[in-house]
Design an enzyme around this catalytic site. Structure first.
Site, PDB file in Angstrom:
ATOM      1  N   TYR A 154       0.847  -1.210   0.000  1.00 61.79           N
ATOM      2  CA  TYR A 154       0.000   0.000   0.000  1.00 61.79           C
ATOM      3  C   TYR A 154       0.872   1.246   0.000  1.00 61.79           C
ATOM      4  O   TYR A 154       0.621   2.203  -0.740  1.00 61.79           O
ATOM      5  CB  TYR A 154      -0.869  -0.083   1.248  1.00 61.79           C
ATOM      6  N   LYS A 158       0.992   4.251  -2.664  1.00 61.46           N
ATOM      7  CA  LYS A 158       0.717   5.664  -2.341  1.00 61.46           C
ATOM      8  C   LYS A 158       1.911   6.541  -2.720  1.00 61.46           C
ATOM      9  O   LYS A 158       1.725   7.682  -3.140  1.00 61.46           O
ATOM     10  CB  LYS A 158       0.370   5.816  -0.865  1.00 61.46           C
TER      11      LYS A 158
HETATM   12  N1  LIG Z   1      -8.195   5.654   7.462  1.00 64.85           N
HETATM   13  C1  LIG Z   1      -6.923   6.060   7.448  1.00 64.85           C
HETATM   14  O1  LIG Z   1      -6.209   6.064   8.483  1.00 64.85           O
HETATM   15  C2  LIG Z   1      -6.317   6.576   6.173  1.00 64.85           C
HETATM   16  C3  LIG Z   1      -5.087   7.233   6.259  1.00 64.85           C
HETATM   17  C4  LIG Z   1      -4.487   7.698   5.094  1.00 64.85           C
HETATM   18  C5  LIG Z   1      -5.106   7.506   3.882  1.00 64.85           C
HETATM   19  N2  LIG Z   1      -6.304   6.859   3.827  1.00 64.85           N
HETATM   20  C6  LIG Z   1      -6.912   6.687   2.504  1.00 64.85           C
HETATM   21  O2  LIG Z   1      -8.182   7.282   2.491  1.00 64.85           O
HETATM   22  C7  LIG Z   1      -9.006   6.608   1.532  1.00 64.85           C
HETATM   23  C8  LIG Z   1     -10.343   6.230   2.164  1.00 64.85           C
HETATM   24  O3  LIG Z   1     -10.099   5.380   3.277  1.00 64.85           O
HETATM   25  P1  LIG Z   1     -11.161   5.146   4.444  1.00 64.85           P
HETATM   26  O4  LIG Z   1     -10.391   5.020   5.697  1.00 64.85           O
HETATM   27  O5  LIG Z   1     -12.293   6.119   4.329  1.00 64.85           O
HETATM   28  O6  LIG Z   1     -11.678   3.682   4.084  1.00 64.85           O
HETATM   29  P2  LIG Z   1     -13.136   3.059   3.894  1.00 64.85           P
HETATM   30  O7  LIG Z   1     -12.942   1.591   3.849  1.00 64.85           O
HETATM   31  O8  LIG Z   1     -14.096   3.635   4.886  1.00 64.85           O
HETATM   32  O9  LIG Z   1     -13.544   3.585   2.444  1.00 64.85           O
HETATM   33  C9  LIG Z   1     -12.961   3.080   1.275  1.00 64.85           C
HETATM   34  C10 LIG Z   1     -14.063   2.987   0.238  1.00 64.85           C
HETATM   35  O10 LIG Z   1     -13.448   2.629  -0.995  1.00 64.85           O
HETATM   36  C11 LIG Z   1     -14.241   1.636  -1.609  1.00 64.85           C
HETATM   37  N3  LIG Z   1     -13.394   0.844  -2.481  1.00 64.85           N
HETATM   38  C12 LIG Z   1     -12.342   0.041  -2.127  1.00 64.85           C
HETATM   39  N4  LIG Z   1     -11.833  -0.555  -3.197  1.00 64.85           N
HETATM   40  C13 LIG Z   1     -12.549  -0.117  -4.266  1.00 64.85           C
HETATM   41  C14 LIG Z   1     -12.506  -0.386  -5.652  1.00 64.85           C
HETATM   42  N5  LIG Z   1     -11.614  -1.250  -6.162  1.00 64.85           N
HETATM   43  N6  LIG Z   1     -13.390   0.236  -6.472  1.00 64.85           N
HETATM   44  C15 LIG Z   1     -14.315   1.094  -5.956  1.00 64.85           C
HETATM   45  N7  LIG Z   1     -14.420   1.366  -4.649  1.00 64.85           N
HETATM   46  C16 LIG Z   1     -13.541   0.768  -3.814  1.00 64.85           C
HETATM   47  C17 LIG Z   1     -14.802   0.808  -0.458  1.00 64.85           C
HETATM   48  O11 LIG Z   1     -15.955   0.084  -0.836  1.00 64.85           O
HETATM   49  C18 LIG Z   1     -15.079   1.890   0.577  1.00 64.85           C
HETATM   50  O12 LIG Z   1     -16.391   2.410   0.451  1.00 64.85           O
HETATM   51  C19 LIG Z   1      -8.174   5.417   1.036  1.00 64.85           C
HETATM   52  O13 LIG Z   1      -7.529   5.751  -0.163  1.00 64.85           O
HETATM   53  C20 LIG Z   1      -7.145   5.239   2.126  1.00 64.85           C
HETATM   54  O14 LIG Z   1      -5.977   4.647   1.655  1.00 64.85           O
HETATM   55  C21 LIG Z   1      -6.920   6.394   4.939  1.00 64.85           C
END
Ligand SMILES: NC(=O)c1ccc[n+]([C@@H]2O[C@H](COP(=O)([O-])OP(=O)(O)OC[C@H]3O[C@@H](n4cnc5c(N)ncnc54)[C@H](O)[C@@H]3O)[C@@H](O)[C@H]2O)c1
Length: 263
Positions: A154, A158
Site C-alpha cells: 500500500y 501511495k
Molecule cells: N483511514 C486512514 O487512516 C487513512 C489514512 C491515510 C489515507 N487513507 C486513505 O483514504 C481513503 C479512504 O479510506 P477510508 O479510511 O475512508 O476507508 P473506507 O474503507 O471507509 O472507504 C474506502 C471505500 O473505498 C471503496 N473501495 C475500495 N476498493 C474499491 C474499488 N476497487 N473500487 C471502488 N471502490 C472501492 C470501499 O468500498 C469503501 O467504500 C483510502 O484511499 C485510504 O488509503 C486512509
C-alpha cells in the site's frame, strides 16, 4: 461560501468514511456529486443522504480497477450533469501489514487498487476536462507514501500515486487541469486494517495519539476541507502539491523528543 455552485464532482470510494466526509463537504458547498463505489448499496446510501439534505447526487457502482465500468460511470455522470469539474481519487485498500505478510498476488492487488485504479479514473475523466479547458483531480495519498509505517505494498502504491500526481500536474496543467494530492495520517475509520487493529486493541487510536504533535489522530472531517480547497478555483496556482493532513506526524519524531528531554 458556495465554492462548488454549478460544479460536479466524482468521488471514488464515496460510500466509505473519508469519501463520505468529502461528499458531504462538497455537497454542502454546492457541488453535484457522483458517489462512485464498488459497494453499490453504500454509494446509494450516501447519494440518498446528500439528496435528502437538499443536494444533488447520483450513485455509481463501479470497481475502479475495471476500466469499462469506470468509463460507464463517467459517462453516466456526464449524462446526469453535463460536466465534471473534480475527480477525487479516494477509493483505497490494504491488507498486508508487513513484507512478511505479502505474496506477489497481494502485492499486485494493493498496487492495482491504490495506484492503477486511480490512473484509470483520471484517464476516464481527462477527455471531458481537457475539452472544457478546466478541471481538477485530487488524489488521496497517505503518510505511508512518505515514511515507512507498515503496509508496504500500500505504501509503495501511495508513493507511486504522488509520482502520478506530478506527471498529471505537469502534462495536463497546460490544458487547464490541476492535479494535487492530500496525504492523511491515521484517520479513525473502519477501513480493513484499522478494523483488525481495533479488534486486537480497542484503544489503538488513543495509543497512536502520542505520535501526533496535535495530540490526537484524525477524523474523516479533517481530510474533507483540504480536498475542497485543492479542488476549488481559489487553488488555481496550486498544482502538483502533496498536502500532508497528518497533525504534524511526518515533520518530526515527537515521542523521541519526549524521551530525549529528561527533566
Ligand atoms: N483511514 C486512514 O487512516 C487513512 C489514512 C491515510 C489515507 N487513507 C486513505 O483514504 C481513503 C479512504 O479510506 P477510508 O479510511 O475512508 O476507508 P473506507 O474503507 O471507509 O472507504 C474506502 C471505500 O473505498 C471503496 N473501495 C475500495 N476498493 C474499491 C474499488 N476497487 N473500487 C471502488 N471502490 C472501492 C470501499 O468500498 C469503501 O467504500 C483510502 O484511499 C485510504 O488509503 C486512509
Amino acid at each position: 461560501m458556495q465554492r462548488y455552485e454549478n460544479k460536479v464532482a466524482i468521488i471514488t470510494g464515496g460510500g466509505g468514511a473519508i469519501g463520505g466526509a468529502i461528499a458531504r463537504r462538497l455537497s454542502s458547498e454546492g457541488a453535484a456529486v457522483a458517489v462512485l463505489d464498488q459497494l453499490g448499496d453504500q454509494a446509494e446510501r450516501m447519494a440518498t443522504e446528500l439528496e435528502t439534505g437538499g443536494g444533488k447526487a447520483i450513485a455509481v457502482t463501479a470497481d475502479i480497477t475495471d476500466k469499462p465500468a469506470v468509463e460507464a460511470g463517467v459517462a453516466a455522470t456526464l449524462e446526469a450533469y453535463g460536466r465534471i469539474d473534480l475527480l477525487v481519487n479516494n477509493a483505497g485498500y490494504t491488507k498486508s501489514g508487513s513484507i512478511d505478510d505479502l505474496d506477489p498476488d497481494e502485492f499486485n492487488k494493493e498496487l492495482n487498487i491504490n495506484l492503477t485504479g486511480s490512473y484509470i479514473c483520471a484517464a476516464a475523466v481527462l477527455p471531458s476536462m481537457i475539452e472544457a479547458g478546466r478541471g481538477a483531480i485530487v488524489n488521496i495519498g497517505s503518510v505511508n507514501g512518505r515514511v515507512a509505517v507498515g503496509n508496504p505494498a500500500y505504501s509503495a502504491a501511495k508513493a507511486g500515486l504522488y509520482s502520478l500526481t506530478q506527471s498529471l500536474a505537469t502534462e495536463y496543467g497546460p490544458k487547464g487541469v490541476r492535479t494535487n494530492m492530500v496525504s492523511p495520517g491515521t484517520i479513525e475509520t473502519d477501513i480493513y486494517t484499522w478494523r483488525v487493529r481495533r479488534e486486537k486493541n480497542p484503544e489503538i487510536f488513543d495509543v497512536l495519539a502520542r505520535w501526533y504533535p496535535v495530540g490526537r489522530v484524525g477524523q474523516p472531517e479533517d481530510v474533507a476541507p483540504a480536498v475542497a480547497f485543492l479542488g476549488a478555483d481559489e487553488a488555481g496556482f496550486v498544482n502538483g502539491a502533496n498536502l500532508m493532513v497528518d497533525g504534524g506526524l511526518t515533520c518530526g519524531l515527537a515521542p523521541m523528543i519526549e524521551e530525549m528531554i529528561l527533566e
